[in-house]
Scaffold this motif. Structure first.
Motif, PDB file in Angstrom:
ATOM      1  N   LEU A 155      47.451  32.273  -5.459  1.00  0.00           N
ATOM      2  CA  LEU A 155      46.948  31.058  -4.675  1.00  0.00           C
ATOM      3  C   LEU A 155      48.211  29.831  -5.067  1.00  0.00           C
ATOM      4  CD1 LEU A 155      43.291  30.788  -5.428  1.00  0.00           C
ATOM      5  CD2 LEU A 155      44.482  31.193  -3.036  1.00  0.00           C
ATOM      6  N   SER A 156      48.513  29.922  -6.375  1.00  0.00           N
ATOM      7  CA  SER A 156      49.564  29.070  -6.807  1.00  0.00           C
ATOM      8  C   SER A 156      50.905  29.112  -5.894  1.00  0.00           C
ATOM      9  CB  SER A 156      49.870  29.333  -8.242  1.00  0.00           C
ATOM     10  OG  SER A 156      50.864  28.426  -8.631  1.00  0.00           O
ATOM     11  N   GLU A 157      51.196  30.433  -5.628  1.00  0.00           N
ATOM     12  CA  GLU A 157      52.433  30.664  -4.847  1.00  0.00           C
ATOM     13  C   GLU A 157      52.180  30.344  -3.396  1.00  0.00           C
ATOM     14  OE1 GLU A 157      53.231  34.857  -5.393  1.00  0.00           O
ATOM     15  OE2 GLU A 157      53.583  34.688  -7.490  1.00  0.00           O
ATOM     16  N   ARG A 158      51.235  30.403  -3.117  1.00  0.00           N
ATOM     17  CA  ARG A 158      50.709  30.140  -1.423  1.00  0.00           C
ATOM     18  C   ARG A 158      50.896  28.683  -1.336  1.00  0.00           C
ATOM     19  NH1 ARG A 158      46.098  34.152   0.441  1.00  0.00           N
ATOM     20  NH2 ARG A 158      47.345  36.192   0.333  1.00  0.00           N
ATOM     21  N   SER A 159      50.465  28.021  -2.320  1.00  0.00           N
ATOM     22  CA  SER A 159      50.358  26.228  -2.295  1.00  0.00           C
ATOM     23  C   SER A 159      51.797  25.742  -2.558  1.00  0.00           C
ATOM     24  CB  SER A 159      49.504  25.738  -3.141  1.00  0.00           C
ATOM     25  OG  SER A 159      49.792  25.868  -4.638  1.00  0.00           O
ATOM     26  N   ASP A 160      52.720  26.410  -3.156  1.00  0.00           N
ATOM     27  CA  ASP A 160      53.991  25.958  -3.485  1.00  0.00           C
ATOM     28  C   ASP A 160      54.932  26.091  -2.197  1.00  0.00           C
ATOM     29  OD1 ASP A 160      53.283  25.489  -5.933  1.00  0.00           O
ATOM     30  OD2 ASP A 160      54.344  27.184  -6.865  1.00  0.00           O
ATOM     31  N   GLN A 161      54.539  26.877  -1.343  1.00  0.00           N
ATOM     32  CA  GLN A 161      55.467  27.341  -0.052  1.00  0.00           C
ATOM     33  C   GLN A 161      54.952  25.956   1.087  1.00  0.00           C
ATOM     34  OE1 GLN A 161      54.226  30.988   1.405  1.00  0.00           O
ATOM     35  NE2 GLN A 161      55.214  32.129  -0.514  1.00  0.00           N
TER      36      GLN A 161
END
Length: 119
Positions: A113-119
């Motif tokens: 989820l963290s990776e997705r929100s950083d994109q």
């Protein structure tokens, strides 16, 4: 196989195993298949299978023997209704393992989820 009925998978597995014990497919004293084998059989995670087995242990249908496995409780031992120290230690180990597995899964979900929100 666990069905997508809205009922939690661990309860479905517990119901099926309970029925096998009560129906005689799993006889008193018989070993339960390993957690990995049950996970494969039911197409479920190890932690889900451990939760299902834990329910049946709490009900007194199964008993764990450290280093040996989980067995269908003999009627003689289930009639006493006494919980032994070995039972409690086995249960604590199972719970710790389930918590560790769930913590690892949660960490992976949070990371994704963290990776997705950083994109």
């Amino acid at each position: 196989m666990v069905k997508k009925t809205g009922r939690p998978a661990y309860l479905q597995i517990a119901d099926d195993l309970r029925e096998q014990v009560r129906g005689g497919s799993l006889a008193p004293g018989a070993p339960l298949p390993s957690t990995a084998q049950l996970a494969e059989q039911y197409d479920a995670s190890l932690s889900v299978v451990k939760m299902a087995v834990g329910i049946l242990r709490n009900e007194g249908l199964l008993i764990g023997q450290q280093g040996k496995g989980v067995f269908v409780r003999d009627e003689e031992s289930s009639e006493s209704g006494q919980v032994t120290a070995v039972d409690l230690v086995s249960e604590v180990i199972e719970l710790r393992t389930a918590v560790r597995d769930l913590s690892q899964r949660l960490a992976r979900v949070e990371s994704t989820l963290s990776e997705r929100s950083d994109q």
